[in-house]
Scaffold this motif. Structure first.
Motif, short mmCIF file in Angstrom:
data_model
loop_
_atom_site.label_atom_id
_atom_site.label_comp_id
_atom_site.label_asym_id
_atom_site.label_seq_id
_atom_site.Cartn_x
_atom_site.Cartn_y
_atom_site.Cartn_z
N TYR A 166 1.55 -42.62 37.63
CA TYR A 166 0.91 -42.53 36.32
C TYR A 166 0.38 -43.87 35.80
CZ TYR A 166 2.45 -37.71 35.61
OH TYR A 166 2.63 -36.34 35.72
N PHE B 246 -3.95 -40.82 32.78
CA PHE B 246 -3.27 -39.57 32.50
C PHE B 246 -2.00 -39.79 31.68
CE2 PHE B 246 -5.38 -38.18 36.51
CZ PHE B 246 -6.05 -37.08 36.01
N PRO C 194 0.02 -34.30 35.12
CA PRO C 194 -0.98 -35.22 34.60
C PRO C 194 -1.93 -34.50 33.64
CG PRO C 194 -0.84 -35.33 37.01
CD PRO C 194 -0.08 -34.12 36.58
#
Length: 281
Positions: A87, A92, A127
Motif C-alpha cells: 500500500y 490506494f 485497495p
C-alpha cells in the motif's frame, strides 16, 4: 439478529483459492463481531461479515480515533496477505470491508476500542481509492457505511438497533487491472440485513464501482485519482451470487430489491437519496 444466517460460503469453482487456517480445515477467520474468508491469490477477503449493535449503552468508547495500526493474521501464512509495502505510495487506501466503527461496541469502553482496532487487519481490507472509501472526501462507500450505522442502527432501540452486514470485492479475473503484481477489484458489494418497523427481517444489496479504466492505459503508470470514475448501485442479492461466486441463498427471501424493475441496478446519486431509500424499505 435472533435469526440464524449462516456465513455465505464460496462456490466450488473458487474453493481451491480459499485460504485455510494453519493446521485446520476451517476457512473462517473469526474476529470480534466480524468474520472473514480470504482469497489466497488475490490476498483479499471474498467476504467480511459483521454484526452491528447500535445500542448507545454498548457504544462506550468516546476516544478520538488515532492512526490505524494495520496487522497481518498469524493464523495464515504471511505470503498470502497484503502488507504495508503493497500500500505504501500506491495511492490506494486500505479499504475496510467490515468497518471499524461498526465493531466499536462492547461491555466496556476498553473492549469496544479493542474490537474496533482489530478491524485493521489486512485480511479485512481491499485497495480502494480514497474518493470511494472516505465519506469525508465524498466517497459513497464511506457514506453508505455511515448511513447504514446511523439510520439503520443508532437511531433505533432493542431488536431494530441490530443489523448484520456482508461486505466484499467483486473479482473479475478478465477485467481487474494489475497493480504491484495483484489484480485490484473495481467493484464492491454490501448486503445489509435489518428489521423494519414491523419487526420483519429485510435485506438489500448495494454494488459500488471504481470503474474500468480507459482502454490501453497502463494501470501502473497513471494518476488513478484522476482517471477512475465512481458509480454506485443498488442491486439484487441474486445477481451478486453469480458475480461473487458466494452462496447467498439464505438471504434471497429477505431481499427488498424491486424485481419488477427491468434494470438490474438503480443509481443512488446522493447521501440524501441514500438515507431516504434505506428509510423507505
Amino acid at each position: 439478529l435472533g435469526v440464524e444466517i449462516p456465513l455465505p460460503q464460496p462456490a466450488k469453482s473458487i474453493q481451491k483459492f480459499i485460504a485455510k487456517l494453519k493446521g485446520t480445515d476451517s476457512n473462517v477467520l473469526k474476529y470480534y463481531h466480524y468474520s472473514v474468508i480470504l482469497h489466497s491469490v488475490r490476498m483479499m477477503p471474498v467476504i467480511s461479515a459483521i454484526n452491528v449493535d447500535g445500542d448507545k449503552g454498548k457504544r462506550l468508547d468516546k476516544t478520538k480515533r488515532g492512526t490505524d495500526v494495520w496487522l497481518r493474521d498469524n493464523r495464515l501464512d504471511y505470503d498470502i496477505q497484503l502488507d504495508d509495502k503493497y500500500y505504501r505510495g500506491s495511492g490506494f487506501d486500505r479499504g475496510h470491508m467490515s468497518r471499524r466503527e461498526d465493531a466499536n461496541w462492547g461491555p466496556t469502553a476498553e473492549d469496544a476500542r479493542l474490537f474496533a482496532d482489530l478491524t485493521c487487519m489486512y485480511t479485512n481490507a481491499c485497495p480502494q481509492i480514497n474518493t470511494l472509501n472516505q465519506s469525508k472526501r465524498g466517497g459513497l462507500w464511506g457514506k453508505l457505511e455511515t448511513v447504514v450505522l446511523e439510520t439503520g442502527a443508532i437511531q433505533e432501540r432493542g431488536k431494530t438497533a441490530k443489523i448484520s452486514v456482508f461486505n466484499g470485492p467483486i473479482f473479475n479475473d478478465e477485467k481487474d487491472p494489475v497493480f504491484r503484481g495483484i489484480q485490484v477489484p473495481m467493484e464492491f458489494y454490501k448486503i445489509i440485513l435489518w428489521f423494519n418497523d414491523k419487526k420483519e427481517l429485510r435485506a438489500t444489496a448495494f454494488r459500488l464501482s471504481q470503474t474500468e479504466l480507459v482502454d490501453d492505459i497502463d494501470f501502473e503508470a497513471i494518476d488513478i485519482d484522476a482517471n477512475i470514475e465512481f458509480k454506485e448501485y443498488q442491486c439484487s442479492i441474486k445477481s451478486l451470487e453469480k458475480d461473487t461466486k458466494l452462496d447467498f441463498s439464505q438471504l434471497l427471501k429477505f431481499d427488498t430489491y424491486n424485481k419488477t424493475n427491468k434494470r438490474e441496478s438503480t443509481v443512488i446519486g446522493s447521501e440524501e437519496e441514500l438515507k431516504a431509500f434505506i428509510s423507505s424499505l
